[in-house]
Design an enzyme around this catalytic site. Structure first.
Site, PDB file in Angstrom:
ATOM      1  N   TYR A 148      -2.075  -1.340  10.611  1.00 28.60           N
ATOM      2  CA  TYR A 148      -2.510  -1.184   9.050  1.00 28.60           C
ATOM      3  C   TYR A 148      -1.540   0.035   8.580  1.00 28.60           C
ATOM      4  O   TYR A 148      -0.066  -1.513   7.854  1.00 28.60           O
ATOM      5  CB  TYR A 148      -3.563  -0.670   8.168  1.00 28.60           C
ATOM      6  CG  TYR A 148      -3.888  -0.543   6.783  1.00 28.60           C
ATOM      7  CD1 TYR A 148      -4.157  -1.845   6.644  1.00 28.60           C
ATOM      8  CD2 TYR A 148      -2.787  -0.023   6.029  1.00 28.60           C
ATOM      9  CE1 TYR A 148      -3.911  -2.196   5.231  1.00 28.60           C
ATOM     10  CE2 TYR A 148      -2.792  -0.320   4.366  1.00 28.60           C
ATOM     11  CZ  TYR A 148      -3.061  -1.416   4.006  1.00 28.60           C
ATOM     12  OH  TYR A 148      -3.196  -1.758   2.819  1.00 28.60           O
ATOM     13  N   SER A 168       1.081  -1.414   0.237  1.00 25.56           N
ATOM     14  CA  SER A 168      -0.520  -0.245   0.211  1.00 25.56           C
ATOM     15  C   SER A 168       0.551   1.171  -0.110  1.00 25.56           C
ATOM     16  O   SER A 168       1.736   1.052   0.668  1.00 25.56           O
ATOM     17  CB  SER A 168      -0.991   0.218   1.302  1.00 25.56           C
ATOM     18  OG  SER A 168      -1.578   1.148   1.390  1.00 25.56           O
TER      19      SER A 168
END
Length: 302
Positions: A188, A175
């Site tokens: 995350y 990501s």
């Protein structure tokens, strides 16, 4: 400083300029694409979201077999049936990549029942979308175990055989938040930053391993169930990515042996900005370019 050290220090800037020019010209030249016919691909988190589209894309590119790992049997079964209908052999296995022993056990089953995996796609991930103080300790641990440590176990399970065959590819769906963290998703962002460091190290280690390569995909906010409820400050300027596009670019990167892919390509600017701009300035630019403004329903898994 001896003569050799002086020579290295003197030529280093010129070597950097040469590398930049070489990379620039490389972008302008057509890249040879490898054929995926006969490849056996295993996708973690393959039952839904990006994983599901990856399975369809690899099958469409001619992979011989597609293997799906995940924790939700219904999703795995539905995706497996969809792939099978296209004419590609597909198998699914229940496996929680956070569980090291389960990974090793299921990897052995895969080798016995399906064969050697030649493309490993580490896609499984979870996100809870809370601040540190609002996060449950077990939830924080779960994110790190699935998003980062799970890749350790899967790679250890399948990479040795790839090295023996001098043929294979390890893929990580990461990501852009691994490079530009946001508030409200500390679990995350931390896990993805660790995952990126892992892939950078693995990529360097594979440089001396003929026939085996790696790819890391760094996408912006992708429109999947995992990020349902997310809001971007400027949605018209920075719309969420389509999971089909992420899958297509991933398979293309595997075919061209591209090590790192930023989606969209403008996200490369973050790397430059973090090198030259101070903390406060970068924070303002992040707010403009697509800082997430709503975290309340930001939770999910793949």
């Amino acid at each position: 400083m001896d003569i050799q050290q002086f020579a290295h220090a003197f030529f280093f800037p010129f070597h950097m300029i040469f590398c930049i020019l070489k990379a620039t010209f490389g972008l302008l030249l057509p890249t040879r694409r490898k054929d995926l016919q006969g490849e056996v691909v295993l996708i973690t988190g393959g039952g839904r979201g990006i994983g599901r589209h990856l399975a369809k894309e690899f099958a469409g590119q001619g992979c011989k077999k597609v293997i799906l790992w995940g924790r939700t049997e219904k999703c795995l079964k539905d995706t497996c049936q969809e792939i099978t209908l296209t004419g590609t052999e597909c198998h699914y296995f229940l496996c929680d990549v956070a569980n090291r022993e389960e990974v090793y056990k299921q990897a052995k089953v895969v080798r016995e029942k399906v064969g050697d995996v030649t493309i490993l796609v580490n896609n499984a991930a979870v996100v809870h979308g809370k601040s540190l103080m609002d996060s449950d300790d077990n939830a924080l641990m779960k994110s790190q175990h699935i998003n980062t440590l799970g890749q350790f176990w899967t790679t250890k399970a399948f990479l040795p055989r790839m090295l023996e065959l001098c043929h294979g590819h390890v893929v990580c769906i990461n990501s852009i938040l691994s490079l530009a963290s946001i508030p409200g998703a500390i679990d995350y962002c931390t896990s993805k930053a660790s995952s990126l460091a892992y892939m950078e190290s693995l990529t360097l280690g594979l440089l001396d391993c003929p026939g085996v390569a790696s790819t890391t995909i760094l996408p912006f906010h992708t429109n999947t169930d995992m990020f349902q409820g997310m809001k971007v400050r400027f949605p018209h300027l920075f719309p969420p990515l389509n999971p089909e596009l992420v899958a297509q670019r991933t398979v293309e990167a595997v075919r061209t042996n591209t090590a790192f892919v930023y989606l969209p390509w403008t996200m490369r600017a973050l790397v430059i900005l973090k090198s030259f701009l101070p903390e406060v300035a970068l924070e303002e630019i992040q707010r403009f370019s697509g800082c997430y403004t709503c975290m309340d329903t930001f939770k999910g898994r793949t």
